[in-house]
Design a protein around this motif. Structure first.
Motif, PDB file in Angstrom:
ATOM      1  N   GLU A 161     143.025  34.742 112.318  1.00 54.85           N
ATOM      2  CA  GLU A 161     143.890  35.926 112.203  1.00 54.85           C
ATOM      3  C   GLU A 161     144.624  35.943 110.870  1.00 54.85           C
ATOM      4  O   GLU A 161     144.695  36.968 110.187  1.00 54.85           O
ATOM      5  CB  GLU A 161     144.885  35.950 113.361  1.00 54.85           C
ATOM      6  CG  GLU A 161     145.733  37.214 113.399  1.00 54.85           C
ATOM      7  CD  GLU A 161     146.641  37.277 114.616  1.00 54.85           C
ATOM      8  OE1 GLU A 161     147.545  38.139 114.641  1.00 54.85           O
ATOM      9  OE2 GLU A 161     146.454  36.456 115.541  1.00 54.85           O
ATOM     10  N   CYS A 164     142.055  36.570 108.033  1.00 53.05           N
ATOM     11  CA  CYS A 164     141.622  37.970 107.971  1.00 53.05           C
ATOM     12  C   CYS A 164     142.713  38.866 107.382  1.00 53.05           C
ATOM     13  O   CYS A 164     142.415  39.837 106.677  1.00 53.05           O
ATOM     14  CB  CYS A 164     141.213  38.463 109.351  1.00 53.05           C
ATOM     15  SG  CYS A 164     139.643  37.780 109.921  1.00 53.05           S
ATOM     16  N   GLN A 168     142.045  41.145 104.148  1.00 54.59           N
ATOM     17  CA  GLN A 168     142.267  42.597 104.144  1.00 54.59           C
ATOM     18  C   GLN A 168     143.164  43.015 102.984  1.00 54.59           C
ATOM     19  O   GLN A 168     142.923  44.037 102.324  1.00 54.59           O
ATOM     20  CB  GLN A 168     142.890  43.036 105.475  1.00 54.59           C
ATOM     21  CG  GLN A 168     141.955  42.968 106.669  1.00 54.59           C
ATOM     22  CD  GLN A 168     140.888  44.052 106.639  1.00 54.59           C
ATOM     23  OE1 GLN A 168     140.957  44.992 105.857  1.00 54.59           O
ATOM     24  NE2 GLN A 168     139.882  43.904 107.489  1.00 54.59           N
ATOM     25  N   TYR A 191     130.410  35.315 109.228  1.00 57.53           N
ATOM     26  CA  TYR A 191     130.780  36.647 109.715  1.00 57.53           C
ATOM     27  C   TYR A 191     130.949  36.628 111.228  1.00 57.53           C
ATOM     28  O   TYR A 191     131.952  37.131 111.763  1.00 57.53           O
ATOM     29  CB  TYR A 191     129.718  37.670 109.318  1.00 57.53           C
ATOM     30  CG  TYR A 191     130.022  39.062 109.830  1.00 57.53           C
ATOM     31  CD1 TYR A 191     130.742  39.963 109.049  1.00 57.53           C
ATOM     32  CD2 TYR A 191     129.617  39.464 111.104  1.00 57.53           C
ATOM     33  CE1 TYR A 191     131.046  41.236 109.535  1.00 57.53           C
ATOM     34  CE2 TYR A 191     129.929  40.729 111.587  1.00 57.53           C
ATOM     35  CZ  TYR A 191     130.635  41.607 110.800  1.00 57.53           C
ATOM     36  OH  TYR A 191     130.944  42.860 111.290  1.00 57.53           O
ATOM     37  N   ASN A 192     129.968  36.074 111.931  1.00 57.77           N
ATOM     38  CA  ASN A 192     130.015  36.060 113.391  1.00 57.77           C
ATOM     39  C   ASN A 192     131.216  35.296 113.929  1.00 57.77           C
ATOM     40  O   ASN A 192     131.765  35.642 114.975  1.00 57.77           O
ATOM     41  CB  ASN A 192     128.726  35.468 113.962  1.00 57.77           C
ATOM     42  CG  ASN A 192     127.536  36.405 113.799  1.00 57.77           C
ATOM     43  OD1 ASN A 192     127.707  37.605 113.557  1.00 57.77           O
ATOM     44  ND2 ASN A 192     126.341  35.862 113.914  1.00 57.77           N
ATOM     45  N   GLN A 196     133.939  39.578 112.767  1.00 57.42           N
ATOM     46  CA  GLN A 196     133.472  40.664 113.626  1.00 57.42           C
ATOM     47  C   GLN A 196     134.562  41.720 113.800  1.00 57.42           C
ATOM     48  O   GLN A 196     135.686  41.407 114.166  1.00 57.42           O
ATOM     49  CB  GLN A 196     133.082  40.129 114.998  1.00 57.42           C
ATOM     50  CG  GLN A 196     131.826  39.279 115.017  1.00 57.42           C
ATOM     51  CD  GLN A 196     131.413  38.937 116.437  1.00 57.42           C
ATOM     52  OE1 GLN A 196     131.189  39.833 117.259  1.00 57.42           O
ATOM     53  NE2 GLN A 196     131.302  37.650 116.729  1.00 57.42           N
ATOM     54  N   GLY A 197     134.188  42.971 113.527  1.00 60.11           N
ATOM     55  CA  GLY A 197     135.117  44.077 113.710  1.00 60.11           C
ATOM     56  C   GLY A 197     136.221  44.159 112.674  1.00 60.11           C
ATOM     57  O   GLY A 197     137.107  45.019 112.777  1.00 60.11           O
ATOM     58  N   LYS A 198     136.187  43.296 111.652  1.00 57.04           N
ATOM     59  CA  LYS A 198     137.265  43.246 110.658  1.00 57.04           C
ATOM     60  C   LYS A 198     136.919  43.969 109.354  1.00 57.04           C
ATOM     61  O   LYS A 198     137.803  44.190 108.524  1.00 57.04           O
ATOM     62  CB  LYS A 198     137.616  41.791 110.324  1.00 57.04           C
ATOM     63  CG  LYS A 198     137.994  40.929 111.523  1.00 57.04           C
ATOM     64  CD  LYS A 198     139.286  41.383 112.168  1.00 57.04           C
ATOM     65  CE  LYS A 198     139.699  40.416 113.281  1.00 57.04           C
ATOM     66  NZ  LYS A 198     140.957  40.848 113.947  1.00 57.04           N
ATOM     67  N   ASP A 200     134.969  46.973 109.037  1.00 56.32           N
ATOM     68  CA  ASP A 200     134.418  48.315 109.214  1.00 56.32           C
ATOM     69  C   ASP A 200     134.741  49.170 107.990  1.00 56.32           C
ATOM     70  O   ASP A 200     135.875  49.198 107.506  1.00 56.32           O
ATOM     71  CB  ASP A 200     134.996  48.969 110.465  1.00 56.32           C
ATOM     72  CG  ASP A 200     134.531  48.273 111.738  1.00 56.32           C
ATOM     73  OD1 ASP A 200     133.573  47.485 111.659  1.00 56.32           O
ATOM     74  OD2 ASP A 200     135.145  48.508 112.802  1.00 56.32           O
ATOM     75  N   ASP A 218     128.116  41.638 116.204  1.00 61.82           N
ATOM     76  CA  ASP A 218     128.681  42.917 116.626  1.00 61.82           C
ATOM     77  C   ASP A 218     127.762  44.099 116.322  1.00 61.82           C
ATOM     78  O   ASP A 218     128.148  45.258 116.477  1.00 61.82           O
ATOM     79  CB  ASP A 218     130.053  43.141 115.988  1.00 61.82           C
ATOM     80  CG  ASP A 218     130.000  43.137 114.461  1.00 61.82           C
ATOM     81  OD1 ASP A 218     128.892  42.988 113.897  1.00 61.82           O
ATOM     82  OD2 ASP A 218     131.070  43.274 113.829  1.00 61.82           O
ATOM     83  N   ARG A 220     126.724  45.153 113.449  1.00 64.66           N
ATOM     84  CA  ARG A 220     127.010  45.843 112.191  1.00 64.66           C
ATOM     85  C   ARG A 220     125.769  45.933 111.315  1.00 64.66           C
ATOM     86  O   ARG A 220     124.984  45.005 111.209  1.00 64.66           O
ATOM     87  CB  ARG A 220     128.095  45.080 111.411  1.00 64.66           C
ATOM     88  CG  ARG A 220     129.518  45.572 111.535  1.00 64.66           C
ATOM     89  CD  ARG A 220     129.776  46.946 110.970  1.00 64.66           C
ATOM     90  NE  ARG A 220     129.334  47.137 109.613  1.00 64.66           N
ATOM     91  CZ  ARG A 220     130.070  46.896 108.539  1.00 64.66           C
ATOM     92  NH1 ARG A 220     131.288  46.413 108.654  1.00 64.66           N
ATOM     93  NH2 ARG A 220     129.599  47.144 107.329  1.00 64.66           N
ATOM     94  N   TYR A 222     124.144  46.250 107.516  1.00 67.30           N
ATOM     95  CA  TYR A 222     124.502  45.710 106.208  1.00 67.30           C
ATOM     96  C   TYR A 222     123.520  46.237 105.169  1.00 67.30           C
ATOM     97  O   TYR A 222     122.380  46.605 105.472  1.00 67.30           O
ATOM     98  CB  TYR A 222     124.543  44.182 106.208  1.00 67.30           C
ATOM     99  CG  TYR A 222     123.318  43.512 106.780  1.00 67.30           C
ATOM    100  CD1 TYR A 222     122.271  43.103 105.963  1.00 67.30           C
ATOM    101  CD2 TYR A 222     123.201  43.296 108.154  1.00 67.30           C
ATOM    102  CE1 TYR A 222     121.151  42.491 106.484  1.00 67.30           C
ATOM    103  CE2 TYR A 222     122.076  42.689 108.687  1.00 67.30           C
ATOM    104  CZ  TYR A 222     121.060  42.292 107.855  1.00 67.30           C
ATOM    105  OH  TYR A 222     119.942  41.692 108.383  1.00 67.30           O
TER     106      TYR A 222
END
Length: 258
Positions: A161, A164, A168, A191-192, A196-198, A200, A218, A220, A222
């Motif tokens: 957390e 990430c 960001q 990534y996995n 994941q989901g971070k 988009d 997820d 996604r 690429y």
């Protein structure tokens, strides 16, 4: 009498020698021979012949990424003897590291009209603004054909957390500076596990060195797959990372729009 004694001694000696030979022979027969059968090793196309790789056998759009690890690159040979369409150059790392061959490689590539972009190796625990300044000073917008790329390979021991959150913020700084979402490079497993989901909305380059295309947990999509770190290329001494655009994607998606 003496001759008889000598004869008997000789007979006993010969007999003992024969017995010893016979016992040795029996021991040899009793030893079990174990044959070790090695399992066949499945070779990928890159292992079997590193010079016969994807770009020689398909119609994908291919590229490479280069840093000082490749030492001097002979760019005329790269252009004359291969089907490469783009190059990403390592530019900077952390807050104060600049790749010593970046400026020379950039100059040589731009003279030869090959599409070129630059990337920064992300250090999540290092001051983000200092990292951004380091990259911005080297990666000048007017010298770039491709959107900037952020190389994300380590959490530096931070919880996911917190990591990430740092990532960001760095991506937002790059977007504010270059007015375009940067390309994010990372490994499939990384990534996995962490991303994941971070990411988009951000285009991805995914590294996985195999003959099978990587799948993200997820689902996604690429843009680019880096399929080997052991590629061979005319003009490059040693090994080089190779990548290709995925089906349904074009080079226009990573062109830097000034």
């Amino acid at each position: 009498m003496k001759k008889l004694i000598i004869f008997l001694v000789l007979c006993l000696f010969v007999g003992s020698v024969c017995d010893a030979a016979s016992r040795k022979k029996k021991r040899r027969k009793s030893v079990r021979t174990v044959r070790v059968v090695k399992k066949p090793v499945k070779l990928t196309i890159h292992d079997a012949d590193p010079f016969c790789t994807c770009e020689d056998t398909c119609n994908h759009v291919h590229g490479i990424d280069v840093s000082h690890y490749q030492n001097e690159v002979f760019w005329n040979a790269v252009l004359d003897d291969t089907n490469m369409s783009y190059v990403y150059l390592k530019c900077t790392e952390g807050s104060d590291n600049q790749d010593p061959r970046y400026l020379r490689n950039l100059e040589m590539i731009r003279e030869r009209k090959l599409k070129v972009g630059s990337y920064h190796f992300f250090r999540p625990k290092v001051c983000l603004r200092q990292q951004m300044h380091n990259f911005r000073v080297q990666c000048i917008p007017c010298e770039q054909d491709l959107i900037p790329m952020l190389d994300v390979e380590t959490t530096a021991g931070m919880p996911s957390e917190q990591f990430c959150d740092s990532l960001q913020k760095m991506l937002l700084l790059m977007e504010e500076t270059y007015h375009q979402k940067p390309l994010v490079y990372t490994y499939r497993n990384f990534y996995n596990q962490h991303l994941q989901g971070k990411l988009d909305g951000y285009p991805l380059m995914i590294a996985m060195y195999s003959d099978e295309k990587p799948e993200l947990a997820d689902g996604r999509d690429y843009v680019i797959w880096q399929y080997t770190c052991k590629g061979r290329l005319a003009g490059v001494k040693g090994e080089v990372d190779k990548s290709r655009l995925m089906k349904g994607h074009t080079l226009d998606e990573i062109i830097y729009v000034r």
